[in-house]
Design a protein around this motif. Structure first.
Motif, PDB file in Angstrom:
ATOM      1  N   GLY A 270      28.691  21.165  20.159  1.00 53.42           N
ATOM      2  CA  GLY A 270      28.402  19.975  20.938  1.00 53.42           C
ATOM      3  C   GLY A 270      27.238  19.172  20.404  1.00 53.42           C
ATOM      4  N   GLN A 271      26.380  19.805  19.589  1.00 57.23           N
ATOM      5  CA  GLN A 271      25.218  19.086  19.073  1.00 57.23           C
ATOM      6  C   GLN A 271      25.633  17.900  18.214  1.00 57.23           C
ATOM      7  OE1 GLN A 271      23.012  20.746  15.853  1.00 57.23           O
ATOM      8  NE2 GLN A 271      21.056  20.014  16.623  1.00 57.23           N
ATOM      9  N   LEU A 272      26.636  18.074  17.374  1.00 56.76           N
ATOM     10  CA  LEU A 272      27.084  16.967  16.532  1.00 56.76           C
ATOM     11  C   LEU A 272      27.561  15.797  17.384  1.00 56.76           C
ATOM     12  CD1 LEU A 272      29.067  18.580  13.553  1.00 56.76           C
ATOM     13  CD2 LEU A 272      26.781  17.580  13.543  1.00 56.76           C
ATOM     14  N   LEU A 273      28.283  16.100  18.441  1.00 57.28           N
ATOM     15  CA  LEU A 273      28.759  15.045  19.331  1.00 57.28           C
ATOM     16  C   LEU A 273      27.582  14.326  19.980  1.00 57.28           C
ATOM     17  CD1 LEU A 273      30.949  13.552  20.940  1.00 57.28           C
ATOM     18  CD2 LEU A 273      30.849  15.435  22.603  1.00 57.28           C
TER      19      LEU A 273
ATOM     20  N   LEU B 142      22.984   8.238  18.166  1.00 57.72           N
ATOM     21  CA  LEU B 142      22.846   7.337  17.024  1.00 57.72           C
ATOM     22  C   LEU B 142      23.721   6.102  17.178  1.00 57.72           C
ATOM     23  CD1 LEU B 142      22.737  10.035  14.228  1.00 57.72           C
ATOM     24  CD2 LEU B 142      20.922   8.396  14.724  1.00 57.72           C
ATOM     25  N   SER B 143      24.886   6.268  17.745  1.00 53.28           N
ATOM     26  CA  SER B 143      25.771   5.130  17.960  1.00 53.28           C
ATOM     27  C   SER B 143      25.124   4.118  18.900  1.00 53.28           C
ATOM     28  CB  SER B 143      27.106   5.613  18.531  1.00 53.28           C
ATOM     29  OG  SER B 143      28.000   4.526  18.736  1.00 53.28           O
TER      30      SER B 143
ATOM     31  N   LEU C 103      15.896  13.402  14.656  1.00 51.30           N
ATOM     32  CA  LEU C 103      16.374  12.103  15.135  1.00 51.30           C
ATOM     33  C   LEU C 103      15.229  11.164  15.496  1.00 51.30           C
ATOM     34  CD1 LEU C 103      18.512  10.115  15.899  1.00 51.30           C
ATOM     35  CD2 LEU C 103      18.944  11.388  18.005  1.00 51.30           C
ATOM     36  N   PRO C 104      14.246  11.579  16.322  1.00 49.40           N
ATOM     37  CA  PRO C 104      13.141  10.654  16.597  1.00 49.40           C
ATOM     38  C   PRO C 104      12.362  10.260  15.351  1.00 49.40           C
ATOM     39  CG  PRO C 104      12.710  12.826  17.537  1.00 49.40           C
ATOM     40  CD  PRO C 104      14.137  12.803  17.133  1.00 49.40           C
TER      41      PRO C 104
ATOM     42  N   ALA D  18      20.860  16.819  10.053  1.00 51.14           N
ATOM     43  CA  ALA D  18      20.317  15.946   9.010  1.00 51.14           C
ATOM     44  C   ALA D  18      21.409  15.141   8.331  1.00 51.14           C
ATOM     45  CB  ALA D  18      19.552  16.792   7.985  1.00 51.14           C
ATOM     46  N   ARG D  19      22.485  15.797   7.968  1.00 46.38           N
ATOM     47  CA  ARG D  19      23.564  15.092   7.269  1.00 46.38           C
ATOM     48  C   ARG D  19      24.225  14.032   8.149  1.00 46.38           C
ATOM     49  NH1 ARG D  19      21.269  17.980   3.871  1.00 46.38           N
ATOM     50  NH2 ARG D  19      20.061  16.051   4.073  1.00 46.38           N
ATOM     51  N   LEU D  20      24.321  14.301   9.449  1.00 47.16           N
ATOM     52  CA  LEU D  20      24.917  13.325  10.352  1.00 47.16           C
ATOM     53  C   LEU D  20      23.989  12.125  10.540  1.00 47.16           C
ATOM     54  CD1 LEU D  20      27.189  12.473  12.204  1.00 47.16           C
ATOM     55  CD2 LEU D  20      26.171  13.828  14.024  1.00 47.16           C
TER      56      LEU D  20
END
Length: 335
Positions: A11-14, A20-21, A286-287, A309-311
């Motif tokens: 779920g973290q990727l989602l 980010l979106s 992310l921040p 990181a890659r996302l």
């Protein structure tokens, strides 16, 4: 529109993609959501995160339903406001909150949120972690938010209530390299609907394994109980950073086993002079990326950190690198 294969992560990727979106205005489609999990697709807390992101960002989230393994997300305009989200279960309120926080940092005015569900869940940051470790670590980046726990919520009953107040951010790069000398270390055993002896046994093990004095061991029973639940917390305060660790009682698992596992996690962190534990490390990316740069040290490079990181690099013009500086010390740089 960015295409993402979600089978390599949970779920973290989602949640990262949703955040980010909203921040970038770039839509995405995600296939194979949680494909390698025992129960693939969107579970209730993931669906709540999608709906929360859609509400905060006036977005369109096609095919968002329980069990869905594909999602198309088209962001709109993020607006501050007073929001209320309910996972409808013991699903993690903290994960839902972390999904929408980055978007609200970009809003023009402050926002208030009320979230209902689980506040102390396995496989999710606890409300204590957010309040004592995560949010204070963001202050040097110009990010200010606070959380208040009104009521604990444990798996499987839920029923917890968490409030958050989020200010617009003034992003700036930060270097979080040293945590300073140890100031205090304390432990809490929190019980709901369970015998106090369970917590006393847990604290006894933590006291012995971490060298904690009697006055550093705290036993708390939730009255009235909100369903059976047991959270065990250790808070480690260094001069420049506070780290919060959690473990949870399970049916068929002894109190001593729960406490020993938590003690191992704490000792692994203390064995390194690095700033961030492995759980905080991937959440700082992310921040820092939104701030346009930054760096921190951590004692290990987890799979979560690498996939996150890659996302992030797919959405933002940043590069995230890491290198070993010493035994149990890695420097992570966002540039």
């Amino acid at each position: 529109m960015i295409e993402i294969d979600g089978q390599a992560g949970g779920g973290q990727l989602l949640r990262t993609a949703l955040s980010l979106s909203l921040c970038t205005g770039i839509g995405f489609t995600m296939e194979n959501i949680r494909a390698r999990r025992s129960r693939p697709g969107l579970m209730r807390q993931h669906l709540t995160a999608v709906r929360a992101a859609a509400e905060v960002g006036h977005a369109r989230a096609g095919a968002a339903a329980l069990g869905a393994t594909r999602l198309r997300f088209e962001p709109g305009t993020v607006r501050a406001g007073d929001y209320r989200f309910n996972t409808g279960s013991a699903g993690s309120t903290t994960l839902v909150l972390q999904t929408v926080l980055p978007a609200l940092w970009h809003a023009q005015t402050a926002s208030r949120l009320s979230l209902e569900g689980g506040t102390h869940n396995p496989m999710a940051p606890s409300a204590d972690f957010l309040a004592d470790s995560y949010l204070p670590a963001l202050l040097p980046m110009g990010i200010e938010a606070s959380v208040t726990l009104q009521q604990h919520g444990f798996y499987p009953a839920g029923g917890g209530i968490l409030h958050a107040h989020v200010q617009p951010a003034t992003f700036k790069p930060a270097s979080l390299l040293e945590r300073g000398e140890l100031v205090t270390m304390e432990a809490w055993a929190i019980l709901s609907g369970l015998a106090s002896q369970i917590g006393a046994r847990e604290l006894g093990v933590l006291g012995e394994e971490l060298g904690l004095a009697e006055d550093a061991l705290h036993l708390r029973s939730i009255k009235p109980p909100v369903g059976p639940g047991n959270a065990l917390l250790v808070k480690v305060h260094h001069r420049k950073h506070a780290a919060t660790f959690a473990a949870y009682g399970e049916r068929g698992v002894s109190a001593e086993h729960v406490a020993r596992k938590l003690a191992r996690d704490v000792r692994a962190y203390l064995a390194s002079p690095a700033y961030a534990c492995d759980h905080l490390a991937d959440q700082l990316l992310l921040p820092m990326a939104l701030a346009g740069g930054g760096q921190f040290t951590t004692h290990t490079i987890s799979d979560h950190l690498q996939s996150n990181a890659r996302l992030i690099e797919k959405f933002l013009p940043v590069e995230i690198l890491w290198e070993r500086e010493a035994d149990r010390v890695w420097r992570v740089v966002v540039e």
